[in-house]
Design a protein around this motif. Structure first.
Motif, PDB file in Angstrom:
ATOM      1  N   GLU A   8       0.861  -1.185   0.000  1.00 39.92           N
ATOM      2  CA  GLU A   8       0.000   0.000   0.000  1.00 39.92           C
ATOM      3  C   GLU A   8       0.894   1.230   0.000  1.00 39.92           C
ATOM      4  O   GLU A   8       1.998   1.194   0.540  1.00 39.92           O
ATOM      5  CB  GLU A   8      -0.872   0.063   1.254  1.00 39.92           C
ATOM      6  CG  GLU A   8      -1.946  -0.985   1.331  1.00 39.92           C
ATOM      7  CD  GLU A   8      -2.803  -0.792   2.558  1.00 39.92           C
ATOM      8  OE1 GLU A   8      -4.014  -0.551   2.379  1.00 39.92           O
ATOM      9  OE2 GLU A   8      -2.259  -0.872   3.677  1.00 39.92           O
ATOM     10  N   LYS A   9       0.412   2.308  -0.585  1.00 33.47           N
ATOM     11  CA  LYS A   9       1.128   3.574  -0.511  1.00 33.47           C
ATOM     12  C   LYS A   9       0.474   4.405   0.590  1.00 33.47           C
ATOM     13  O   LYS A   9      -0.729   4.657   0.557  1.00 33.47           O
ATOM     14  CB  LYS A   9       1.082   4.318  -1.842  1.00 33.47           C
ATOM     15  CG  LYS A   9       2.034   5.483  -1.910  1.00 33.47           C
ATOM     16  CD  LYS A   9       2.170   6.010  -3.323  1.00 33.47           C
ATOM     17  CE  LYS A   9       3.261   7.059  -3.368  1.00 33.47           C
ATOM     18  NZ  LYS A   9       3.481   7.539  -4.740  1.00 33.47           N
ATOM     19  N   SER A  10       1.282   4.806   1.564  1.00 33.21           N
ATOM     20  CA  SER A  10       0.744   5.559   2.698  1.00 33.21           C
ATOM     21  C   SER A  10       0.532   7.024   2.317  1.00 33.21           C
ATOM     22  O   SER A  10       1.003   7.493   1.283  1.00 33.21           O
ATOM     23  CB  SER A  10       1.694   5.455   3.898  1.00 33.21           C
ATOM     24  OG  SER A  10       2.916   6.105   3.604  1.00 33.21           O
ATOM     25  N   ALA A  11      -0.155   7.741   3.171  1.00 28.30           N
ATOM     26  CA  ALA A  11      -0.466   9.154   2.928  1.00 28.30           C
ATOM     27  C   ALA A  11       0.796  10.004   2.800  1.00 28.30           C
ATOM     28  O   ALA A  11       0.793  11.017   2.112  1.00 28.30           O
ATOM     29  CB  ALA A  11      -1.350   9.685   4.053  1.00 28.30           C
ATOM     30  N   ASP A  12       1.887   9.586   3.453  1.00 30.01           N
ATOM     31  CA  ASP A  12       3.128  10.355   3.388  1.00 30.01           C
ATOM     32  C   ASP A  12       4.025   9.941   2.222  1.00 30.01           C
ATOM     33  O   ASP A  12       5.161  10.383   2.112  1.00 30.01           O
ATOM     34  CB  ASP A  12       3.887  10.286   4.714  1.00 30.01           C
ATOM     35  CG  ASP A  12       4.313   8.873   5.082  1.00 30.01           C
ATOM     36  OD1 ASP A  12       4.022   7.923   4.338  1.00 30.01           O
ATOM     37  OD2 ASP A  12       4.927   8.728   6.163  1.00 30.01           O
ATOM     38  N   GLY A  13       3.510   9.054   1.342  1.00 27.55           N
ATOM     39  CA  GLY A  13       4.246   8.685   0.140  1.00 27.55           C
ATOM     40  C   GLY A  13       5.119   7.452   0.241  1.00 27.55           C
ATOM     41  O   GLY A  13       5.700   7.009  -0.750  1.00 27.55           O
ATOM     42  N   TRP A  14       5.248   6.873   1.415  1.00 30.30           N
ATOM     43  CA  TRP A  14       6.038   5.655   1.587  1.00 30.30           C
ATOM     44  C   TRP A  14       5.201   4.452   1.168  1.00 30.30           C
ATOM     45  O   TRP A  14       3.974   4.459   1.262  1.00 30.30           O
ATOM     46  CB  TRP A  14       6.451   5.484   3.044  1.00 30.30           C
ATOM     47  CG  TRP A  14       7.570   6.388   3.449  1.00 30.30           C
ATOM     48  CD1 TRP A  14       7.512   7.737   3.638  1.00 30.30           C
ATOM     49  CD2 TRP A  14       8.910   6.005   3.709  1.00 30.30           C
ATOM     50  NE1 TRP A  14       8.728   8.225   4.006  1.00 30.30           N
ATOM     51  CE2 TRP A  14       9.617   7.178   4.056  1.00 30.30           C
ATOM     52  CE3 TRP A  14       9.599   4.798   3.684  1.00 30.30           C
ATOM     53  CZ2 TRP A  14      10.981   7.160   4.371  1.00 30.30           C
ATOM     54  CZ3 TRP A  14      10.940   4.792   4.011  1.00 30.30           C
ATOM     55  CH2 TRP A  14      11.620   5.957   4.342  1.00 30.30           C
ATOM     56  N   TYR A  15       5.884   3.407   0.715  1.00 31.80           N
ATOM     57  CA  TYR A  15       5.225   2.135   0.435  1.00 31.80           C
ATOM     58  C   TYR A  15       5.383   1.258   1.669  1.00 31.80           C
ATOM     59  O   TYR A  15       6.482   1.140   2.224  1.00 31.80           O
ATOM     60  CB  TYR A  15       5.850   1.450  -0.782  1.00 31.80           C
ATOM     61  CG  TYR A  15       5.553   2.194  -2.061  1.00 31.80           C
ATOM     62  CD1 TYR A  15       4.356   1.976  -2.741  1.00 31.80           C
ATOM     63  CD2 TYR A  15       6.451   3.119  -2.578  1.00 31.80           C
ATOM     64  CE1 TYR A  15       4.068   2.663  -3.914  1.00 31.80           C
ATOM     65  CE2 TYR A  15       6.166   3.815  -3.748  1.00 31.80           C
ATOM     66  CZ  TYR A  15       4.976   3.579  -4.405  1.00 31.80           C
ATOM     67  OH  TYR A  15       4.688   4.269  -5.556  1.00 31.80           O
ATOM     68  N   VAL A  16       4.293   0.698   2.130  1.00 32.07           N
ATOM     69  CA  VAL A  16       4.306  -0.193   3.291  1.00 32.07           C
ATOM     70  C   VAL A  16       3.713  -1.534   2.860  1.00 32.07           C
ATOM     71  O   VAL A  16       2.873  -1.592   1.967  1.00 32.07           O
ATOM     72  CB  VAL A  16       3.516   0.391   4.487  1.00 32.07           C
ATOM     73  CG1 VAL A  16       4.170   1.645   4.996  1.00 32.07           C
ATOM     74  CG2 VAL A  16       2.077   0.683   4.105  1.00 32.07           C
ATOM     75  N   GLY A  17       4.188  -2.591   3.487  1.00 37.48           N
ATOM     76  CA  GLY A  17       3.651  -3.884   3.088  1.00 37.48           C
ATOM     77  C   GLY A  17       4.036  -5.007   4.010  1.00 37.48           C
ATOM     78  O   GLY A  17       4.745  -4.832   4.998  1.00 37.48           O
ATOM     79  N   GLN A  18       3.523  -6.168   3.644  1.00 36.90           N
ATOM     80  CA  GLN A  18       3.824  -7.387   4.369  1.00 36.90           C
ATOM     81  C   GLN A  18       3.840  -8.537   3.374  1.00 36.90           C
ATOM     82  O   GLN A  18       3.356  -8.409   2.250  1.00 36.90           O
ATOM     83  CB  GLN A  18       2.825  -7.637   5.484  1.00 36.90           C
ATOM     84  CG  GLN A  18       1.441  -8.023   5.027  1.00 36.90           C
ATOM     85  CD  GLN A  18       0.476  -8.131   6.192  1.00 36.90           C
ATOM     86  OE1 GLN A  18      -0.507  -7.435   6.208  1.00 36.90           O
ATOM     87  NE2 GLN A  18       0.728  -9.008   7.152  1.00 36.90           N
TER      88      GLN A  18
END
Length: 76
Positions: A8-18
Motif C-alpha cells: 500500500e502507498k501511505s499518505a506520506d508517500g512511503w510504500y508499506v507492506g507485508q
C-alpha cells in the motif's frame, strides 16, 4: 518458492507492506523495490528469530533434525 507482497502507498508517500505467506514480515520503503528488499530482510530476521526460539524450546532434548526442501507449488 514464490512469495506475495501486499503493498500500500501511505499518505506520506512511503510504500508499506507485508508478505502474504508470512504476515509477521512487515516493512516499508521509499520505492516498491526498496520495500521488496526490506520485506525479504524482515523475513530473514523473522525466520532467524523463530529458529532461535525453537532451538531453545528443544535444548537438552534428544531430537532428530531433518532438512526440508519446499516446492511451493506443492503446498500453495
Amino acid at each position: 518458492m514464490k512469495l506475495t507482497a501486499i503493498i500500500e502507498k501511505s499518505a506520506d508517500g512511503w510504500y508499506v507492506g507485508q508478505i502474504e505467506e508470512f504476515p509477521a514480515a512487515l516493512s516499508q520503503g521509499k520505492t516498491i523495490e526498496e520495500l521488496k528488499t526490506n520485506l525479504l530482510e524482515a523475513l530473514e530476521l523473522l525466520l532467524e528469530t523463530n529458529k532461535e526460539s525453537t532451538i531453545q524450546q528443544y535444548k537438552g532434548r534428544k531430537v532428530i533434525r531433518e532438512e526440508l526442501v519446499i516446492a511451493w507449488s506443492a503446498i500453495a
